[in-house]
Design a protein around this motif. Sequence first.
Motif, PDB file in Angstrom:
ATOM      1  N   LEU A 211       0.820  -1.218   0.000  1.00  0.00           N
ATOM      2  CA  LEU A 211       0.000   0.000   0.000  1.00  0.00           C
ATOM      3  C   LEU A 211       0.851   1.263   0.000  1.00  0.00           C
ATOM      4  N   ARG A 212       2.086   1.168   0.418  1.00  0.00           N
ATOM      5  CA  ARG A 212       2.981   2.326   0.357  1.00  0.00           C
ATOM      6  C   ARG A 212       3.342   2.680  -1.079  1.00  0.00           C
ATOM      7  N   LYS A 213       3.227   1.712  -1.984  1.00  0.00           N
ATOM      8  CA  LYS A 213       3.596   1.936  -3.379  1.00  0.00           C
ATOM      9  C   LYS A 213       2.397   1.995  -4.315  1.00  0.00           C
ATOM     10  N   TYR A 214       1.300   1.358  -3.932  1.00  0.00           N
ATOM     11  CA  TYR A 214       0.100   1.316  -4.771  1.00  0.00           C
ATOM     12  C   TYR A 214      -1.087   1.867  -3.984  1.00  0.00           C
ATOM     13  N   GLN A 215      -1.753   2.867  -4.543  1.00  0.00           N
ATOM     14  CA  GLN A 215      -2.974   3.384  -3.926  1.00  0.00           C
ATOM     15  C   GLN A 215      -4.174   2.746  -4.606  1.00  0.00           C
ATOM     16  N   VAL A 216      -4.976   2.032  -3.837  1.00  0.00           N
ATOM     17  CA  VAL A 216      -6.194   1.432  -4.379  1.00  0.00           C
ATOM     18  C   VAL A 216      -7.390   2.207  -3.830  1.00  0.00           C
ATOM     19  N   LEU A 240      -2.258   5.595   5.964  1.00  0.00           N
ATOM     20  CA  LEU A 240      -2.065   5.723   4.514  1.00  0.00           C
ATOM     21  C   LEU A 240      -3.297   6.286   3.817  1.00  0.00           C
ATOM     22  N   GLY A 241      -4.267   6.776   4.599  1.00  0.00           N
ATOM     23  CA  GLY A 241      -5.403   7.481   4.007  1.00  0.00           C
ATOM     24  C   GLY A 241      -6.638   6.643   3.751  1.00  0.00           C
ATOM     25  N   TYR A 278     -10.874   8.020  13.449  1.00  0.00           N
ATOM     26  CA  TYR A 278     -10.330   7.716  14.767  1.00  0.00           C
ATOM     27  C   TYR A 278      -9.245   6.628  14.727  1.00  0.00           C
ATOM     28  N   LEU A 279      -9.141   5.896  13.612  1.00  0.00           N
ATOM     29  CA  LEU A 279      -8.142   4.840  13.525  1.00  0.00           C
ATOM     30  C   LEU A 279      -6.743   5.375  13.253  1.00  0.00           C
ATOM     31  N   ASP A 280      -6.662   6.567  12.703  1.00  0.00           N
ATOM     32  CA  ASP A 280      -5.369   7.179  12.408  1.00  0.00           C
ATOM     33  C   ASP A 280      -4.902   7.960  13.632  1.00  0.00           C
TER      34      ASP A 280
END
Length: 283
Positions: A211-216, A240-241, A278-280
């Motif tokens: 996920l650091r390299k690919y945004q789905v 990571l959003g 709230y998870l971040d």
Amino acid sequence: MINFMMWSDLLQNMQEIRQKLDAEMEVLKNLKNGKDTEPDSFKEHFQKMRLFSITQVPLRRRTLARIFKPNQYYLLYGSLAPEVFCPEKARVGTVGDGGKWVCNPWKVPRDSVMFSLGLNNYIGFEVEWQQMTNNSNVLYGFDAAEQNPDTKKTYSNIRGTSRKATIAEASNPSRHTYTIEDLAIISNISDIEILKIDIEGAELTCLIPFLRKYQVCQIYLELHGGAPEHVHLLNRIAHLGYRLFSYEINGYSMSACEYSFIHDKCIDKYGGMPIANYLDFRV
């Protein structure tokens, strides 16, 4: 013979009935034209709910941050709530294990890619997804075991390609082990719209590097492990959003739960509405 008073009352009653009929006809006309008869009503109520949910964020974060024991699922699941409201949320896969809660599959872009990690000769989710979206996605499925001929045939008929691959932290083609990133490279894929994951614990170490390299746009994840492991991975995904819009505890084990996420940049695209994050939080 009707006297004046009776006639006056009759006219008044008829006028009231007429007004009610006119009002009902206006409602029906608006519904037929797709108009909201109370355009501010839902928005006002949603705003109240959103503001109330924001007040709960500190307590949710504090509770999650103090989960240290593997069996503290009562704290984990009692602290969770959707961070995004999806008006057109649906469970694809219908009932039983293998089904996923998804946000508005009817808005998935035509010819976009779905990665399915972990098939286990059960592709009911993919079959139903393609039926409801008119075969919108191109499917890539991976599993540690070779799929049987019937599964391969059905998968191929719904625009799917399957491959034997065990998800790992490092790739070793001679042993059919691959990172998720390398599977994307081998498949010549640069953009993935939907990521579906059921890899029996490998998600704990293999998901975040990908996920650091690919945004789905959307992630449907079955997560395994003790309560602290759930919190740790959920927190890293949120960094990571990605925002949680649904979760469903596995009926066979408290240690497994289905989580559904949507990326911040895709919320509008799929008709979602942000509530409260709230998870971040800082662990």
